[in-house]
Scaffold this motif. Structure first.
Motif, short mmCIF file in Angstrom:
data_model
loop_
_atom_site.label_atom_id
_atom_site.label_comp_id
_atom_site.label_asym_id
_atom_site.label_seq_id
_atom_site.Cartn_x
_atom_site.Cartn_y
_atom_site.Cartn_z
N TYR A 1 0.85 -1.14 -0.09
CA TYR A 1 -0.02 -0.01 0.16
C TYR A 1 0.86 1.16 -0.07
O TYR A 1 2.09 1.49 0.48
N ALA A 2 0.52 2.49 -0.67
CA ALA A 2 1.09 3.44 -0.45
C ALA A 2 0.00 4.71 -0.88
O ALA A 2 -1.13 4.29 -1.13
N GLY A 3 0.39 5.82 -0.48
CA GLY A 3 -0.33 7.11 -0.47
C GLY A 3 -1.55 6.98 0.07
O GLY A 3 -1.59 6.77 1.45
N PRO A 4 -2.89 7.44 -0.16
CA PRO A 4 -4.00 7.51 0.48
C PRO A 4 -4.62 6.05 1.06
O PRO A 4 -4.84 6.03 2.23
N ASP A 5 -4.35 5.02 0.19
CA ASP A 5 -4.46 3.85 0.66
C ASP A 5 -3.56 3.40 1.97
O ASP A 5 -4.60 2.87 2.94
N LEU A 6 -2.54 3.37 1.86
CA LEU A 6 -1.69 3.43 3.14
C LEU A 6 -2.04 4.44 4.52
O LEU A 6 -2.26 3.94 5.61
N ALA A 7 -2.51 5.60 4.13
CA ALA A 7 -3.23 6.61 5.17
C ALA A 7 -4.51 5.98 5.87
O ALA A 7 -4.55 5.94 6.94
N LEU A 8 -5.21 5.31 4.92
CA LEU A 8 -6.47 4.88 5.49
C LEU A 8 -6.17 3.59 6.30
O LEU A 8 -6.66 3.27 7.54
N VAL A 9 -5.06 2.76 5.86
CA VAL A 9 -4.60 1.39 6.47
C VAL A 9 -4.30 1.89 7.89
O VAL A 9 -4.58 1.25 8.92
N GLU A 10 -3.35 2.71 7.99
CA GLU A 10 -2.86 3.38 9.19
C GLU A 10 -3.68 3.80 10.16
O GLU A 10 -3.87 3.54 11.40
N LEU A 11 -4.57 4.56 9.37
CA LEU A 11 -5.82 5.27 10.20
C LEU A 11 -6.57 4.18 10.89
O LEU A 11 -7.22 4.27 12.04
N GLY A 12 -7.01 3.24 10.16
CA GLY A 12 -7.75 2.18 10.47
C GLY A 12 -7.29 1.32 12.05
O GLY A 12 -8.04 0.97 12.82
N ALA A 13 -5.88 1.04 11.72
CA ALA A 13 -5.18 0.40 12.63
C ALA A 13 -5.29 1.28 13.95
O ALA A 13 -5.36 0.78 15.10
N GLN A 14 -5.02 2.66 13.94
CA GLN A 14 -5.03 3.39 14.94
C GLN A 14 -6.55 3.54 15.63
O GLN A 14 -6.64 3.47 16.77
N MET A 15 -7.51 3.42 14.89
CA MET A 15 -8.83 3.47 15.37
C MET A 15 -9.37 2.15 16.02
O MET A 15 -9.98 2.39 17.16
#
Length: 318
Positions: free
Chosen positions: A219-233
């Motif tokens: 994953y890269a870019g916005p998709d990676l941002a969503l993955v990281e945000l999802g893990a933090q959530m």
């Protein structure tokens, strides 16, 4: 249902989405200070997310819809579970739907989406991470179910808001043997579900040990941002669930604007304490070997099973 209940649901989602990166930054900062480093600051995860959102999305050749849909599905399922779990109030329009099985199923759906995305890439790391993640999930999800089920027996329902409201009005339940066993089992399950030490190390990319990172390497870019945000959530949600079940004080149990206004402050304070405790433990603990992880999770499952047995006996079941 008046506007207070709707405000509580919206407030829970906003607090978790907006506060999840801050919690991750707080934990990194605490860990950095304990290790003698200055740290990047509490706001660094938010800066990383904004930077990734500005980048161009890149999708590896050969991937299908499972890879592309997984980041959004991870964030969506976590957001829905956040709306159901009583983090700020037990009296909301969706409280009747906040059943234990529904919440655990939503968390498991996000895990399954990431595992399918790892397999969809066709890489060795993706398949390895997906296999490890599903092995951990097969032991973690039953542990979460049994841990909360042990607390549901005194309340007579598997509805999580009802369990939390009952615990707030009868705190002696939490000091019982069943409650102590359940909190120990659920704490280990939360560590495994969120990929924290001693089960996984979120700050490493060593291919022989990583679980979560192996599934999201492509994953890269916005998709990676969503993955990281999802893990933090997910980390914020599960720590919030742990605090709501075992430290329910401060959660609004009635339709009062005053109680709802105080609830976010106390919720943030509890999460800061739990995050600091977890970060401190990660400095002192070492990651266990991968083949020892099933033994650790089997032990937590046994604790949850003992909690159910103790709750069954102590509540005078026939």
């Amino acid at each position: 249902m008046n506007g207070i209940g709707y405000a509580a649901v919206v407030g829970q989602v906003v607090v978790v989405v907006g506060g999840a990166p801050l919690l991750a930054g707080w934990m990194r900062q605490v860990r950095a200070r304990l290790e003698g480093r200055a740290g990047a600051g509490v706001l660094q995860p938010w800066r990383d997310t904004c930077k990734l959102l500005r980048k161009e999305p890149i999708t590896p050749a050969g991937t299908g819809p499972a890879f592309r849909a997984a980041p959004a599905l991870l964030v969506a399922t976590t957001a829905v579970a956040t709306a159901l779990v009583p983090l700020l109030s037990t009296d909301t329009p969706v409280s009747s739907h906040a059943d234990l099985v529904v919440v655990v199923a939503l968390v498991a759906l996000g895990t399954l989406a990431l595992a399918l995305a790892g397999l969809d890439t066709g890489t060795a790391f993706g398949g390895m991470g997906a296999s490890r993640e599903m092995t951990v999930a097969a032991l973690v999800e039953p542990t979460i179910l049994l841990s909360v089920f042990a607390l549901s027996m005194p309340a007579g329902t598997t509805n999580i808001p009802a369990i939390v409201a009952g615990a707030a009005h009868h705190p002696a339940r939490l000091a019982s043997p069943a409650g102590l066993l359940a909190v120990a089992a659920l704490a280990v399950a939360v560590l495994a579900e969120t990929g924290r030490i001693p089960v996984d190390n979120p700050s490493t990319h060593l291919e022989l040990t990583m679980i979560h990172e192996a599934m999201v390497l492509e994953y890269a870019g916005p998709d990676l941002a969503l993955v990281e945000l999802g893990a933090q959530m997910r980390l914020t949600l599960l720590l919030g669930l742990l605090s709501s079940l075992f430290v329910p004080w401060g959660i609004a149990t009635s339709g009062s604007w005053g109680a709802l206004a105080v609830a976010p402050v106390l919720f943030a304070a509890k999460l800061c304490l739990l995050g600091a405790a977890l970060a401190t433990a990660e400095v002192c603990w070492a990651k266990v070997r991968l083949f020892r992880v099933p033994e650790l999770l089997a032990g937590s499952f046994l604790l949850a099973l003992l909690a159910v047995t103790a709750s069954y006996v102590l509540n005078g079941a026939p």
